[in-house]
Design an enzyme around this catalytic site. Structure first.
Site, short mmCIF file in Angstrom:
data_model
loop_
_atom_site.label_atom_id
_atom_site.label_comp_id
_atom_site.label_asym_id
_atom_site.label_seq_id
_atom_site.Cartn_x
_atom_site.Cartn_y
_atom_site.Cartn_z
N HIS A 78 -43.03 0.59 -1.45
CA HIS A 78 -42.27 -0.50 -2.05
C HIS A 78 -42.87 -0.89 -3.40
O HIS A 78 -44.04 -0.63 -3.68
CB HIS A 78 -42.18 -1.71 -1.11
CG HIS A 78 -43.50 -2.34 -0.78
ND1 HIS A 78 -44.38 -1.80 0.13
CD2 HIS A 78 -44.09 -3.48 -1.23
CE1 HIS A 78 -45.45 -2.57 0.23
NE2 HIS A 78 -45.30 -3.60 -0.60
N ASP A 86 -48.84 -0.50 1.79
CA ASP A 86 -49.84 -1.54 2.07
C ASP A 86 -51.05 -0.99 2.82
O ASP A 86 -50.93 -0.32 3.85
CB ASP A 86 -49.21 -2.65 2.92
CG ASP A 86 -48.26 -3.53 2.12
OD1 ASP A 86 -48.39 -3.57 0.89
OD2 ASP A 86 -47.39 -4.18 2.74
N HIS A 104 -46.34 1.30 -3.95
CA HIS A 104 -47.52 1.44 -3.10
C HIS A 104 -47.14 1.34 -1.62
O HIS A 104 -46.02 0.96 -1.26
CB HIS A 104 -48.58 0.40 -3.43
CG HIS A 104 -48.17 -1.02 -3.12
ND1 HIS A 104 -47.29 -1.74 -3.91
CD2 HIS A 104 -48.52 -1.85 -2.10
CE1 HIS A 104 -47.13 -2.94 -3.40
NE2 HIS A 104 -47.85 -3.04 -2.29
N ARG A 108 -46.41 -13.66 4.28
CA ARG A 108 -46.52 -12.27 4.73
C ARG A 108 -47.39 -12.15 5.97
O ARG A 108 -48.46 -12.74 6.06
CB ARG A 108 -47.10 -11.39 3.62
CG ARG A 108 -47.00 -9.92 3.93
CD ARG A 108 -47.71 -9.07 2.87
NE ARG A 108 -49.04 -8.68 3.32
CZ ARG A 108 -49.82 -7.83 2.65
NH1 ARG A 108 -49.42 -7.31 1.51
NH2 ARG A 108 -51.01 -7.51 3.11
#
Length: 300
Positions: A274, A119, A117, A289
């Site tokens: 990723h 982000d 996908h 993150r």
């Protein structure tokens, strides 16, 4: 210009980790401010390789934020933070730090993402980069795969490239969150998934985007989010998208990162997809993150 051209006054060295993408940086201490000659090398390495890796770091949230802010290459409106945060990820927010997600998996919380996908592609201004710090890693497993969408585009025939450059794709965040575990986590935080995502219209982006820094073209799609193509019938869109999803997974476009505690990775969402490999349950994994803000995606 390459990193060799600008590295004369810098102590940072750049070491590619694969032919497809990625570079490891040495001579970087994220507990300290980074001076401009070093930043010049870091930013050029990021442009050249789409992913930069710094190992052996023991950093605070403030250290990570300072590092993340250095990758904001966009002129943002006054008062807008270069670190983006979305309500649908609020169940992961680190207390006292609304721009930071604590991604914590263990015996009681299975990893929920195990697909390729990009982000937050379902927003009108997807993040330009993601910064991930490994605080706790399993002894085995929990790797992350990255794939270059520049290489994926460049490997296509010229007639296919021209055709794709004329198209816009539709991306729906609600589709990506049709996952029982993620829906349950939202509800525990008082967020009704159907009600929340009903407020977000699907986003439309060019299927091929031009990188604002390098000028390189890349495929821009994400299997969990991308639901259609403007102007094509559902059958045509499904056929084309399935071909592209499969094409993007070619190992020739990939780098596999084996995490170590203290790793800090920054990857370019404008250039990469990723895949976090969910193979480490019931072992513990804790990542912090942050996301660097993007802008409206443009074709040229």
């Amino acid at each position: 210009m390459t990193t060799q051209d600008i590295a004369v006054d810098s102590k940072v060295t750049v070491h590619p980790v694969s032919l497809a993408l990625g570079a490891r940086l040495e001579g970087v201490d994220l507990t300290q401010p980074i001076d401009e000659p070093d930043w010049a090398v870091v930013r050029q390495a990021f442009a050249d390789h789409s992913l930069v890796i710094v190992r052996g770091q023991d950093i605070t949230v403030d250290d990570q934020r300072r590092w993340a802010q250095g990758f904001s290459e966009l002129d943002l409106p006054e008062g807008v933070s270069p670190l983006e945060m979305r309500e649908h990820t609020s169940m992961f927010t680190l207390e006292g730090h609304p721009d930071t997600l604590a991604l914590h998996n263990n015996a009681d919380r299975r990893p929920g993402l195990d697909h390729w996908h990009t982000d937050n592609i379902g927003f009108v201004d997807p993040p330009s980069a993601t910064v991930l710090y490994a605080k706790v890693t399993p002894a085995l497993g929990g790797d992350t795969l990255f794939a270059s969408m520049h290489l994926a585009f460049e490997a296509l025939s010229r007639p296919m490239q021209v055709f794709l450059e004329s198209l816009d794709a539709v991306h729906d965040m609600r589709q990506a969150f049709r996952n029982p575990m993620l829906e349950e986590a939202l509800r525990k935080k008082g967020i009704d998934p159907d009600e929340h995502f009903a407020r977000h219209e699907p986003a439309v982006h060019p299927l091929v985007r031009t990188h604002p820094v390098t000028g390189r073209k890349a495929l821009f799609l994400s299997a969990p989010h991308t639901t259609g193509i403007v102007g094509l019938s559902d059958k045509e869109a499904r056929t084309l998208l399935q071909f592209l999803f499969h094409h993007c997974e070619d190992p020739a476009f990939q780098y596999r990162h084996v995490w170590q505690e203290g790793d800090v990775l920054v990857w370019d969402n404008r250039a990469l997809q990723h895949l976090p490999v969910a193979d480490y349950h019931p072992h513990e994994r804790l990542m912090f993150r942050m996301s660097v803000s993007g802008d409206v995606v443009r074709r040229g």
